[in-house]
Each structure stands twice: as structure tokens, then as C-alpha cells.
Design a protein around this motif. Structure first.
Motif, PDB file in Angstrom:
ATOM      1  N   GLU A 147     141.415  83.149  36.053  1.00  0.00           N
ATOM      2  CA  GLU A 147     139.958  83.275  36.135  1.00  0.00           C
ATOM      3  C   GLU A 147     139.367  82.154  36.983  1.00  0.00           C
ATOM      4  O   GLU A 147     138.459  82.382  37.803  1.00  0.00           O
ATOM      5  N   ASN A 203     137.333  82.583  40.502  1.00  0.00           N
ATOM      6  CA  ASN A 203     136.003  82.003  40.677  1.00  0.00           C
ATOM      7  C   ASN A 203     135.944  81.125  41.922  1.00  0.00           C
ATOM      8  O   ASN A 203     134.921  81.093  42.622  1.00  0.00           O
ATOM      9  N   LYS A 221     135.667  83.421  44.931  1.00  0.00           N
ATOM     10  CA  LYS A 221     134.341  84.011  45.106  1.00  0.00           C
ATOM     11  C   LYS A 221     133.422  83.116  45.924  1.00  0.00           C
ATOM     12  O   LYS A 221     132.419  83.584  46.473  1.00  0.00           O
ATOM     13  N   GLU A 222     133.747  81.824  46.001  1.00  0.00           N
ATOM     14  CA  GLU A 222     132.946  80.898  46.801  1.00  0.00           C
ATOM     15  C   GLU A 222     133.273  80.990  48.290  1.00  0.00           C
ATOM     16  O   GLU A 222     132.531  80.447  49.115  1.00  0.00           O
TER      17      GLU A 222
END
Length: 306
Positions: A215, A219, A222-223
Motif C-alpha cells: 500500500e 501511494n 500515485k505521486e
């Protein structure tokens, strides 16, 4: 003074440009002055055709900003599809200066569960697709005596990844294809390079999240925006990038890497020649120190993106 339109008058073909990285490249290329063929057959992640709405949306966005673009919905995995999209460029713009081989699908599963169909489908889109489109474009570029072919590879192929034997094989194959193209077409001033992109897109959105560590990795991904891949792509497509060919890059947020290519790392010599025992007793112990670890892309790129 910075050049805000380094692709002025250039015609680009971007495959898989209905979303993600391809869309970002197409839009930024148009802002840089390029005329763009937006290719996307509207497939699902695993390669099943849906509609051309995504490609049309990209074209509409380019045109709304004052750029020039046309939609193409042909299939990169078919030679006739590749020929049709190249004709779309020459019919609309009179030339073709650069191709971005970006279209892709995924059918991830562990090797012992992978079917021949799953392997073949991914190879057809990524490796055959890069060949088909580049081969069709090469005829136009040879007549122009110039051109740039830019292929999206992956660290899944360059380094390794779990449950992606089909994708990894295709993407590493693309790098060898690119090098051969660079060698064979240099006499016509046609260059060929690869980019391994790190970006959150439809392709990476399929990553399974089954642990806190995974996870956290997702995350971080996603940046990493698809738009971050565009500047290097546009450079390689431009006249300013004319001396760069046969290279493999990676782009990870604000980082650009020049990736290594296979070369000997260590050697052993045995004057009488090698037999089973001398290999076991001398060759392998000497070479073992330079063995590569059984790592994956996340192990090599383990730090947070900058």
C-alpha cells in the motif's frame, strides 16, 4: 531564451494515447508545436476492444488548446493496423517525424498459471506492436532522411518483477529491438531510444495491494504523474536530441536515469579448457561474487521518488 515550441512543424504518432502516459505525451507534444496522431483502440487493460472515446477526448483537448491532432483507432499488434496509423499521419500532416510506441496491455499472473494466450497477447501488443509501427514508420522516415522512434520499456524487463513473465519478456525484447533499429537505420538519420517510465496510470493501477508495504509503495507511485514522462520524450523527438540514439532511460518523477546495457562483468580463463570439475571448483566460485541478486524493480528503486 527557452524554446517553448521545440517540435514546431513536426508530426508525431503516439500509440495508446487515449489515457495515462500516452495522453500526457500527446498533449505536451501539441503544446510544443507538434501535429499529433492520437492512436488508441479503446481497449480494456487486458486488451479487449471497447470504443475510441478516449482517443477522441485527447484530440478534443488538443484542439481546444489550439493544436492539431487526428484520431486513429487501429491495432498496433496487426501490421496493417500499423500501416494505417502511419498513413493517417502522412495523409493529415504530409510527414511523420517521430513515433512513441506506448500502447500496452497487462495480463499478470504467476508463471506456473500463465496460459499461452496470455503470454501471446502481451507479446503481440508490446513487442510486435513496437516492431509493426516502427517498421511502417521506417519507410516514411527513410524517404525523409530523418526520424525518431521512442519505445516505452519497463524495469519489469530491465530488472525483473513478480507475476509478469509475459510483460517482462516483451519489454526487455523492446530494448533489443530498439538497439537493432538504431544500428540499422543510422545511415538515414533515424534514431531509436527507450524510456522506462515510472508513473501512475491505467497500467499501474492494476497492482494488487495486499500488505501495508505494498500500500505504501502504491501511494508513492500515485505521486508520479504521467506528465513527468513527457519532457524527455519530447527531447528525444526533437532536432536538438538528434545525437542521442540506442540508449535506455528511466524517468521516475523528477529523476532521469541512463540505464546500463548488458556487458561482461567478470571472466575466468583456464588454459587446458574447461570440464565439469574445473567449472565447479574454479569457474563458478570465481564468478559467483558477481552474480546478480534475485531482486525486483522495487528492490532496486527502493527510495522515495524525489
Amino acid at each position: 531564451m527557452p524554446d517553448t515550441r521545440p517540435l514546431d512543424g513536426k508530426a508525431l504518432l503516439v500509440t495508446g494515447a487515449g489515457g495515462g502516459i500516452g495522453r500526457a505525451i500527446a498533449i505536451e507534444a501539441a503544446k510544443a508545436g507538434a501535429m499529433v496522431v492520437v492512436n488508441d483502440l479503446g481497449a480494456t487493460l487486458d486488451g479487449h476492444r471497447t470504443s475510441s472515446a478516449a482517443a477522441e477526448a485527447t484530440v478534443s483537448e488538443i484542439e481546444a488548446a489550439g493544436g492539431r491532432a487526428v484520431t486513429n483507432g487501429d491495432d498496433v499488434s496487426r501490421p496493417e493496423g500499423a500501416q494505417a496509423m502511419v498513413r493517417a499521419a502522412t495523409d493529415a500532416f504530409g510527414r511523420l517525424d517521430a513515433v512513441v510506441n506506448n500502447a500496452g496491455i497487462l495480463r499478470d499472473c504467476f508463471f506456473h498459471k500463465m496460459t499461452s494466450e496470455d503470454f501471446d497477447a502481451v507479446i503481440k501488443v508490446h513487442l510486435y506492436g513496437a516492431f509493426n509501427v516502427s517498421r511502417a514508420a521506417a519507410d516514411v522516415m527513410r524517404q525523409q532522411n530523418s526520424g525518431s522512434l521512442i519505445h516505452m520499456t519497463s524495469t519489469s524487463g530491465l530488472v525483473g518483477n513478480l507475476a509478469q513473465a509475459n510483460y517482462s519478456a516483451a519489454k526487455l525484447g523492446v530494448t533489443a529491438l530498439s538497439k537493432s533499429i538504431a544500428l540499422d537505420l543510422a545511415r538515414w538519420n533515424i534514431r531509436s531510444n527507450c524510456i522506462a517510465p515510472f508513473a501512475w496510470s491505467r497500467m499501474t493501477s492494476s497492482i494488487k495491494v495486499d500488505s501495508p508495504e505494498q500500500e505504501a509503495r502504491v501511494n508513492r507511485m500515485k505521486e508520479m504523474l504521467p506528465e513527468k514522462i513527457a519532457p524527455l520524450t519530447l527531447y528525444l523527438a526533437s532536432d536538438i536530441g538528434c545525437e542521442t540514439t540506442g540508449q535506455i532511460f528511466a524517468v521516475r518523477n523528477n529523476e532521469i536515469f541512463l540505464m546500463s546495457q548488458s556487458r561482461p562483468t567478470r571472466s575466468v580463463h583456464h588454459s587446458p579448457g574447461w570440464d565439469f570439475n574445473s567449472i565447479a571448483n574454479y569457474a563458478i566460485p570465481a564468478l559467483r561474487e558477481s552474480y546478480h541478486a534475485l531482486d525486483i524493480s522495487a528492490d532496486v528503486f527502493a527510495w522515495d521518488p524525489i
